[in-house]
Design an enzyme around this catalytic site. Structure first.
Site, PDB file in Angstrom:
ATOM      1  N   GLY A  12      36.936  34.938  39.420  1.00 50.01           N
ATOM      2  CA  GLY A  12      37.669  34.307  40.497  1.00 50.01           C
ATOM      3  C   GLY A  12      36.905  34.439  41.798  1.00 50.01           C
ATOM      4  O   GLY A  12      35.702  34.692  41.807  1.00 50.01           O
ATOM      5  N   CYS A  13      37.601  34.287  42.893  1.00 51.05           N
ATOM      6  CA  CYS A  13      36.984  34.365  44.214  1.00 51.05           C
ATOM      7  C   CYS A  13      36.193  35.663  44.360  1.00 51.05           C
ATOM      8  O   CYS A  13      36.698  36.749  44.077  1.00 51.05           O
ATOM      9  CB  CYS A  13      38.067  34.290  45.277  1.00 51.05           C
ATOM     10  SG  CYS A  13      37.442  34.483  46.946  1.00 51.05           S
ATOM     11  N   PHE A  14      34.950  35.547  44.773  1.00 49.98           N
ATOM     12  CA  PHE A  14      34.094  36.734  44.817  1.00 49.98           C
ATOM     13  C   PHE A  14      34.485  37.749  45.880  1.00 49.98           C
ATOM     14  O   PHE A  14      34.149  38.913  45.781  1.00 49.98           O
ATOM     15  CB  PHE A  14      32.617  36.386  44.900  1.00 49.98           C
ATOM     16  CG  PHE A  14      32.167  35.315  45.865  1.00 49.98           C
ATOM     17  CD1 PHE A  14      32.809  35.022  47.054  1.00 49.98           C
ATOM     18  CD2 PHE A  14      31.042  34.574  45.547  1.00 49.98           C
ATOM     19  CE1 PHE A  14      32.351  34.042  47.913  1.00 49.98           C
ATOM     20  CE2 PHE A  14      30.561  33.582  46.406  1.00 49.98           C
ATOM     21  CZ  PHE A  14      31.227  33.319  47.595  1.00 49.98           C
ATOM     22  N   TRP A  15      35.232  37.346  46.912  1.00 46.25           N
ATOM     23  CA  TRP A  15      35.607  38.289  47.973  1.00 46.25           C
ATOM     24  C   TRP A  15      36.426  39.454  47.441  1.00 46.25           C
ATOM     25  O   TRP A  15      36.150  40.605  47.738  1.00 46.25           O
ATOM     26  CB  TRP A  15      36.437  37.612  49.046  1.00 46.25           C
ATOM     27  CG  TRP A  15      35.837  36.465  49.750  1.00 46.25           C
ATOM     28  CD1 TRP A  15      34.506  36.194  49.922  1.00 46.25           C
ATOM     29  CD2 TRP A  15      36.543  35.407  50.392  1.00 46.25           C
ATOM     30  NE1 TRP A  15      34.350  35.037  50.641  1.00 46.25           N
ATOM     31  CE2 TRP A  15      35.587  34.535  50.955  1.00 46.25           C
ATOM     32  CE3 TRP A  15      37.896  35.131  50.565  1.00 46.25           C
ATOM     33  CZ2 TRP A  15      35.953  33.397  51.662  1.00 46.25           C
ATOM     34  CZ3 TRP A  15      38.249  33.997  51.275  1.00 46.25           C
ATOM     35  CH2 TRP A  15      37.282  33.149  51.807  1.00 46.25           C
ATOM     36  N   HIS A 155      43.028  39.609  43.841  1.00 46.86           N
ATOM     37  CA  HIS A 155      42.571  40.721  43.006  1.00 46.86           C
ATOM     38  C   HIS A 155      43.253  42.021  43.410  1.00 46.86           C
ATOM     39  O   HIS A 155      43.349  42.342  44.592  1.00 46.86           O
ATOM     40  CB  HIS A 155      41.052  40.871  43.119  1.00 46.86           C
ATOM     41  CG  HIS A 155      40.321  39.685  42.593  1.00 46.86           C
ATOM     42  ND1 HIS A 155      39.951  38.627  43.387  1.00 46.86           N
ATOM     43  CD2 HIS A 155      39.931  39.378  41.342  1.00 46.86           C
ATOM     44  CE1 HIS A 155      39.343  37.716  42.650  1.00 46.86           C
ATOM     45  NE2 HIS A 155      39.323  38.145  41.398  1.00 46.86           N
TER      46      HIS A 155
END
Length: 163
Positions: A12-15, A155
């Site tokens: 998913g979003c890497f942040w 996350h």
């Protein structure tokens, strides 16, 4: 001198992934970027086929590849195809970028442990992809949730260890 290794994952979003992994014991550095796509020098606005991924630099004397994957499967839903939270598309797929046969064996072992646990509502759909080249994302994406503490993330740690 430390004998450091690197692991490459996407979930998913890497942040959000970066924000959680940077605090793990044995993790020495994290960087967000693009992996597994069709173009060189990808950017946020042009990364066809690339996943938003993280490069994890770790000390194998302090944490193992297996422990990193265990945590990976606890902080994102590995049973959804090309999506995580509000994010949709192949950029947000769940993937492990394999550098060698040993990593493949460990990943398959952890897949089985996660599936057998029954904690997730479906089976793991995380792909095993050959590592090619990691392309660092733009500077404004690096350490994004430190720079923007109220930024979006889907996350979080959902379970204790599978191991």
């Amino acid at each position: 001198m430390e004998n450091l290794k690197k692991a490459y994952i996407a979930g998913g979003c890497f942040w959000g992934m970066e924000d959680l992994f940077r605090m793990r014991p044995g993790v020495k550095d994290t960087e967000v970027g693009y992996l597994g796509g069709q173009n060189e020098n990808p950017t946020y606005n042009n990364h066809p086929g690339h996943a938003e991924a993280i490069e994890i630099t770790y000390n194998p004397n302090e944490t193992s590849y297996k422990e990193l994957l265990d945590y990976f499967f606890r902080v994102h839903d590995p049973t959804t195809v090309d999506s995580q939270g509000n994010d949709r598309g192949s950029s947000y797929r769940s993937a492990i970028f394999i550098q060698n046969e040993q990593e493949r064996e460990v990943a398959n072992e952890v897949f089985k442990i996660v599936d057998d646990s029954g904690r997730w509502p479906g089976k793991v759909v995380t792909t095993l992809e050959h590592y090619t080249k990691f392309w660092p994302a733009e500077e404004y994406h690096q350490d994004y949730l430190i720079k923007s503490p109220n930024g979006y993330t889907c996350h979080f740690e959902r379970f204790g260890t599978f191991l």
